[in-house]
Design a protein around this motif. Sequence first.
Motif, short mmCIF file in Angstrom:
data_model
loop_
_atom_site.label_atom_id
_atom_site.label_comp_id
_atom_site.label_asym_id
_atom_site.label_seq_id
_atom_site.Cartn_x
_atom_site.Cartn_y
_atom_site.Cartn_z
N UNK A 49 42.61 30.05 53.72
CA UNK A 49 42.67 31.41 53.18
C UNK A 49 44.09 31.93 53.11
N UNK A 50 45.02 31.32 53.84
CA UNK A 50 46.41 31.78 53.80
C UNK A 50 47.07 31.50 52.46
N UNK A 51 46.54 30.55 51.70
CA UNK A 51 47.13 30.23 50.40
C UNK A 51 46.14 30.50 49.26
N UNK A 52 45.27 31.46 49.45
CA UNK A 52 44.23 31.76 48.46
C UNK A 52 44.78 32.54 47.27
N UNK A 53 44.10 32.41 46.14
CA UNK A 53 44.40 33.23 44.97
C UNK A 53 43.64 34.54 45.12
N UNK A 54 44.25 35.63 44.71
CA UNK A 54 43.64 36.95 44.86
C UNK A 54 43.29 37.51 43.49
N UNK A 55 42.03 37.89 43.31
CA UNK A 55 41.56 38.49 42.05
C UNK A 55 40.96 39.85 42.37
N UNK A 56 41.59 40.90 41.86
CA UNK A 56 41.07 42.25 42.04
C UNK A 56 40.23 42.63 40.83
N UNK A 57 39.13 43.34 41.03
CA UNK A 57 38.32 43.78 39.88
C UNK A 57 39.11 44.62 38.88
N UNK A 58 40.10 45.38 39.35
CA UNK A 58 40.90 46.21 38.44
C UNK A 58 41.77 45.36 37.52
N UNK A 59 42.00 44.10 37.88
CA UNK A 59 42.83 43.21 37.06
C UNK A 59 42.02 42.46 36.00
N UNK A 60 40.71 42.64 35.96
CA UNK A 60 39.85 41.92 35.03
C UNK A 60 40.17 42.32 33.59
N UNK A 61 40.51 41.35 32.75
CA UNK A 61 40.87 41.61 31.35
C UNK A 61 39.87 41.01 30.38
N UNK A 62 39.25 39.90 30.76
CA UNK A 62 38.31 39.22 29.87
C UNK A 62 37.14 38.73 30.70
N UNK A 63 35.93 38.86 30.18
CA UNK A 63 34.74 38.42 30.89
C UNK A 63 34.22 39.51 31.82
N UNK A 64 33.29 39.11 32.68
CA UNK A 64 32.68 40.05 33.62
C UNK A 64 32.73 39.47 35.03
N UNK A 65 32.54 40.33 36.01
CA UNK A 65 32.51 39.86 37.39
C UNK A 65 31.30 38.97 37.63
N UNK A 66 30.18 39.23 36.94
CA UNK A 66 28.99 38.39 37.08
C UNK A 66 29.28 36.98 36.57
N UNK A 67 30.00 36.87 35.46
CA UNK A 67 30.38 35.56 34.93
C UNK A 67 31.34 34.86 35.88
N UNK A 68 32.25 35.61 36.48
CA UNK A 68 33.18 35.05 37.47
C UNK A 68 32.41 34.48 38.66
N UNK A 69 31.46 35.26 39.18
CA UNK A 69 30.67 34.80 40.32
C UNK A 69 29.79 33.62 39.95
N UNK A 70 29.33 33.54 38.70
CA UNK A 70 28.50 32.41 38.25
C UNK A 70 29.27 31.10 38.27
N UNK A 71 30.58 31.15 38.03
CA UNK A 71 31.40 29.93 38.08
C UNK A 71 31.42 29.34 39.49
#
Length: 161
Positions: A128-150
């Motif tokens: 977790x110390x080298x994890x990528x961080x994705x904030x919902x406010x940064x979402x530009x394309x797609x949906x959070x549901x599609x992100x979670x489906x991946x």
Amino acid sequence: MNVEFYGEVSEHTKKLADKVKKRSYARLLAALALLLAVAAVFAGVFRAGWIALAVFAVLLAALAAWLYFSPPKKAVKGQWLLRICVGGGYIRFVQYRQGGETERKRPLQAVRRVIKTSYCYYIVFSDVASALICEPAMLREGTLEAFEAHFAGKLREKEIP
């Protein structure tokens, strides 16, 4: 479906990411201290040099406790401007810096887990110390549901105080 996050990570998330990183290292040091303490007990049973092992175990435990309970930084230096694209079986990560940009591409199978918190997602490859961080406010394309489906089966919800 492709999902893209783009933007700068908020100051609040930077501070919490620093806290998560410190606690991750603290757990690792605590495990090492425990291992040294067990070695010191075995060395004491066999009447070998157990004092040095015990001293190192105590020092490592103290360092782990300090890391775990230390307050977060008041401000995390630097700009965290990121573009993270998920789709097509890959994650493409671009970090924009003053001196240029760094780009990486990894397969989705390399993701160990995705930690969902109330403020962001951590995409964890090794720790977790080298994890990528994705904030919902940064979402530009797609949906959070599609992100979670991946990441079906790898998504874990966790509250980080």
